[in-house]
Motif scaffolding. Sequence first.
Motif, PDB file in Angstrom:
ATOM      1  N   PHE A  93       0.891  -1.113   0.354  1.00  8.15           N
ATOM      2  CA  PHE A  93      -0.189  -0.256  -0.388  1.00  8.15           C
ATOM      3  C   PHE A  93       1.399   1.118   0.194  1.00  8.15           C
ATOM      4  O   PHE A  93       1.801   1.307   0.691  1.00  8.15           O
ATOM      5  CB  PHE A  93      -1.315  -0.010   1.178  1.00  8.15           C
ATOM      6  N   VAL A  94       0.252   2.153  -0.692  1.00  8.27           N
ATOM      7  CA  VAL A  94       1.148   3.072  -0.550  1.00  8.27           C
ATOM      8  C   VAL A  94       0.419   4.434   0.077  1.00  8.27           C
ATOM      9  O   VAL A  94      -0.193   4.877   0.116  1.00  8.27           O
ATOM     10  CB  VAL A  94       1.340   4.101  -2.779  1.00  8.27           C
ATOM     11  N   VAL A  95       0.725   4.771   0.866  1.00  8.43           N
ATOM     12  CA  VAL A  95       0.728   6.245   2.026  1.00  8.43           C
ATOM     13  C   VAL A  95       0.960   7.270   1.520  1.00  8.43           C
ATOM     14  O   VAL A  95       2.156   7.305   1.516  1.00  8.43           O
ATOM     15  CB  VAL A  95       0.929   5.170   3.479  1.00  8.43           C
ATOM     16  N   PRO A  96      -0.219   8.029   0.856  1.00  4.70           N
ATOM     17  CA  PRO A  96       0.437   9.485   0.894  1.00  4.70           C
ATOM     18  C   PRO A  96       1.444  10.507   1.629  1.00  4.70           C
ATOM     19  O   PRO A  96       1.501  10.515   2.847  1.00  4.70           O
ATOM     20  CB  PRO A  96      -1.294  10.089   0.395  1.00  4.70           C
ATOM     21  N   ARG A  97       2.084  11.302   1.096  1.00  5.59           N
ATOM     22  CA  ARG A  97       3.515  11.738   1.612  1.00  5.59           C
ATOM     23  C   ARG A  97       2.014  12.706   2.736  1.00  5.59           C
ATOM     24  O   ARG A  97       0.867  13.254   2.498  1.00  5.59           O
ATOM     25  CB  ARG A  97       4.063  12.796   0.599  1.00  5.59           C
ATOM     26  N   GLY A  98       2.732  12.577   4.225  1.00  2.00           N
ATOM     27  CA  GLY A  98       1.995  13.098   5.359  1.00  2.00           C
ATOM     28  C   GLY A  98       1.434  13.280   5.399  1.00  2.00           C
ATOM     29  O   GLY A  98       0.560  13.786   6.746  1.00  2.00           O
ATOM     30  N   ARG A  99       0.747  11.835   5.695  1.00  2.00           N
ATOM     31  CA  ARG A  99      -0.673  11.034   6.052  1.00  2.00           C
ATOM     32  C   ARG A  99      -0.099  10.788   6.860  1.00  2.00           C
ATOM     33  O   ARG A  99       0.800   9.453   7.138  1.00  2.00           O
ATOM     34  CB  ARG A  99      -1.332  10.680   4.287  1.00  2.00           C
ATOM     35  N   TRP A 100      -0.610  10.700   8.357  1.00  2.00           N
ATOM     36  CA  TRP A 100      -0.281   9.837   9.005  1.00  2.00           C
ATOM     37  C   TRP A 100      -0.296   8.302   9.941  1.00  2.00           C
ATOM     38  O   TRP A 100      -1.831   7.811   9.083  1.00  2.00           O
ATOM     39  CB  TRP A 100      -0.440  10.636  11.238  1.00  2.00           C
ATOM     40  N   HIS A 101       0.363   7.735  10.022  1.00  2.00           N
ATOM     41  CA  HIS A 101      -0.480   5.981   9.701  1.00  2.00           C
ATOM     42  C   HIS A 101       0.218   5.033  10.579  1.00  2.00           C
ATOM     43  O   HIS A 101       1.247   5.648  11.872  1.00  2.00           O
ATOM     44  CB  HIS A 101      -0.473   5.291   8.498  1.00  2.00           C
ATOM     45  N   ARG A 102      -0.814   3.362  10.567  1.00  2.00           N
ATOM     46  CA  ARG A 102       0.157   3.026  11.669  1.00  2.00           C
ATOM     47  C   ARG A 102      -0.086   1.432  11.516  1.00  2.00           C
ATOM     48  O   ARG A 102      -1.059   1.316  10.401  1.00  2.00           O
ATOM     49  CB  ARG A 102      -0.512   3.434  13.091  1.00  2.00           C
ATOM     50  N   LEU A 103       0.890   0.965  11.764  1.00  2.87           N
ATOM     51  CA  LEU A 103       0.402  -0.722  11.658  1.00  2.87           C
ATOM     52  C   LEU A 103      -0.207  -1.446  13.297  1.00  2.87           C
ATOM     53  O   LEU A 103       0.840  -1.110  13.994  1.00  2.87           O
ATOM     54  CB  LEU A 103       1.738  -1.516  10.802  1.00  2.87           C
ATOM     55  N   GLU A 104      -1.135  -2.438  12.541  1.00  2.00           N
ATOM     56  CA  GLU A 104      -1.417  -3.771  13.293  1.00  2.00           C
ATOM     57  C   GLU A 104      -0.972  -5.306  12.849  1.00  2.00           C
ATOM     58  O   GLU A 104      -1.294  -5.378  11.592  1.00  2.00           O
ATOM     59  CB  GLU A 104      -2.329  -3.578  13.807  1.00  2.00           C
ATOM     60  N   LEU A 105      -0.160  -5.949  13.365  1.00  2.00           N
ATOM     61  CA  LEU A 105       0.055  -7.320  12.622  1.00  2.00           C
ATOM     62  C   LEU A 105      -0.742  -8.209  13.056  1.00  2.00           C
ATOM     63  O   LEU A 105      -1.374  -8.310  14.384  1.00  2.00           O
ATOM     64  CB  LEU A 105       1.396  -8.008  13.044  1.00  2.00           C
ATOM     65  N   ASP A 106      -1.371  -8.985  12.273  1.00  3.26           N
ATOM     66  CA  ASP A 106      -2.130 -10.810  11.988  1.00  3.26           C
ATOM     67  C   ASP A 106      -1.352 -11.470  12.899  1.00  3.26           C
ATOM     68  O   ASP A 106      -1.767 -11.937  12.831  1.00  3.26           O
ATOM     69  CB  ASP A 106      -2.301 -10.619  11.032  1.00  3.26           C
ATOM     70  N   GLY A 107      -0.008 -11.445  12.857  1.00  4.97           N
ATOM     71  CA  GLY A 107       1.098 -12.524  12.730  1.00  4.97           C
ATOM     72  C   GLY A 107       2.372 -12.103  13.082  1.00  4.97           C
ATOM     73  O   GLY A 107       2.719 -10.664  12.325  1.00  4.97           O
ATOM     74  N   PRO A 108       3.795 -13.307  13.498  1.00  2.74           N
ATOM     75  CA  PRO A 108       4.624 -13.012  12.369  1.00  2.74           C
ATOM     76  C   PRO A 108       4.887 -12.054  11.200  1.00  2.74           C
ATOM     77  O   PRO A 108       3.758 -12.915  10.416  1.00  2.74           O
ATOM     78  CB  PRO A 108       5.742 -14.017  12.850  1.00  2.74           C
ATOM     79  N   SER A 109       5.191 -11.894  10.808  1.00  3.26           N
ATOM     80  CA  SER A 109       5.281 -10.773   9.441  1.00  3.26           C
ATOM     81  C   SER A 109       6.891 -10.841   9.103  1.00  3.26           C
ATOM     82  O   SER A 109       7.492 -10.127   9.607  1.00  3.26           O
ATOM     83  CB  SER A 109       4.610  -9.669   8.961  1.00  3.26           C
ATOM     84  N   ASP A 110       7.094 -10.144   7.552  1.00  7.80           N
ATOM     85  CA  ASP A 110       7.956 -10.177   6.987  1.00  7.80           C
ATOM     86  C   ASP A 110       7.636  -8.969   6.077  1.00  7.80           C
ATOM     87  O   ASP A 110       6.424  -8.641   5.177  1.00  7.80           O
ATOM     88  CB  ASP A 110       9.188 -10.756   6.126  1.00  7.80           C
ATOM     89  N   LEU A 111       8.255  -7.400   6.562  1.00  7.56           N
ATOM     90  CA  LEU A 111       8.324  -6.575   5.865  1.00  7.56           C
ATOM     91  C   LEU A 111       8.993  -5.744   5.416  1.00  7.56           C
ATOM     92  O   LEU A 111      10.151  -5.705   6.086  1.00  7.56           O
ATOM     93  CB  LEU A 111       6.868  -5.203   7.154  1.00  7.56           C
ATOM     94  N   MET A 112       8.684  -4.852   4.503  1.00  7.73           N
ATOM     95  CA  MET A 112       9.577  -4.254   3.370  1.00  7.73           C
ATOM     96  C   MET A 112       8.737  -2.148   3.675  1.00  7.73           C
ATOM     97  O   MET A 112       7.927  -2.548   3.157  1.00  7.73           O
ATOM     98  CB  MET A 112       9.742  -4.577   2.141  1.00  7.73           C
ATOM     99  N   SER A 113       9.707  -1.332   4.119  1.00  7.17           N
ATOM    100  CA  SER A 113       9.248  -0.312   3.330  1.00  7.17           C
ATOM    101  C   SER A 113      10.473   0.463   2.786  1.00  7.17           C
ATOM    102  O   SER A 113      11.003   0.460   2.104  1.00  7.17           O
ATOM    103  CB  SER A 113       8.986   0.564   4.756  1.00  7.17           C
ATOM    104  N   ILE A 114       9.490   1.135   2.029  1.00 11.32           N
ATOM    105  CA  ILE A 114      10.411   2.364   1.179  1.00 11.32           C
ATOM    106  C   ILE A 114       9.762   4.179   1.019  1.00 11.32           C
ATOM    107  O   ILE A 114       8.797   3.897   0.704  1.00 11.32           O
ATOM    108  CB  ILE A 114      10.332   1.574  -0.207  1.00 11.32           C
TER     109      ILE A 114
END
Length: 127
Positions: A93-114
């Motif tokens: 998912f692409v979070v728009p510039r300047g938009r506040w966001h947060r994550l909650e996991l469904d379980g152990p995961s491997d994530l990548m951010s750019i």
Amino acid sequence: MNPIDMFALGINLNDDGTVLPGPRRMSGDSDGWTVAAFHVETDEDVHGDHWEMHPEADEAVCVLNGGARLYLRPEDGQEEPQEPVTLTSGTAFVVPRGRWHRLELDGPSDLMSITLRRGTRLERRLA
């Protein structure tokens, strides 16, 4: 030439065209974009008790394996988030510039951010 352990280092995509390994960090003054992978077990690992915002660039949040729910804070500044975006293995998912966001996991995961980390802000989430 050695492979880069993406779970230990990030990759910096610099403005001058160089691509170099570097520290993974939530914010900073790097000259370019950062690609970082994370193995996460709990919401604490993704600072689920904080909102995050990148004022200078969009952020691609990618789930390589596992699952997460991405919450966007309403643009009117209210604390209550909108319905979450559900991310499963192989989605982003692409979070728009300047938009506040947060994550909650469904379980152990491997994530990548750019994203461009310069100016990244964190704000503690109200209970």
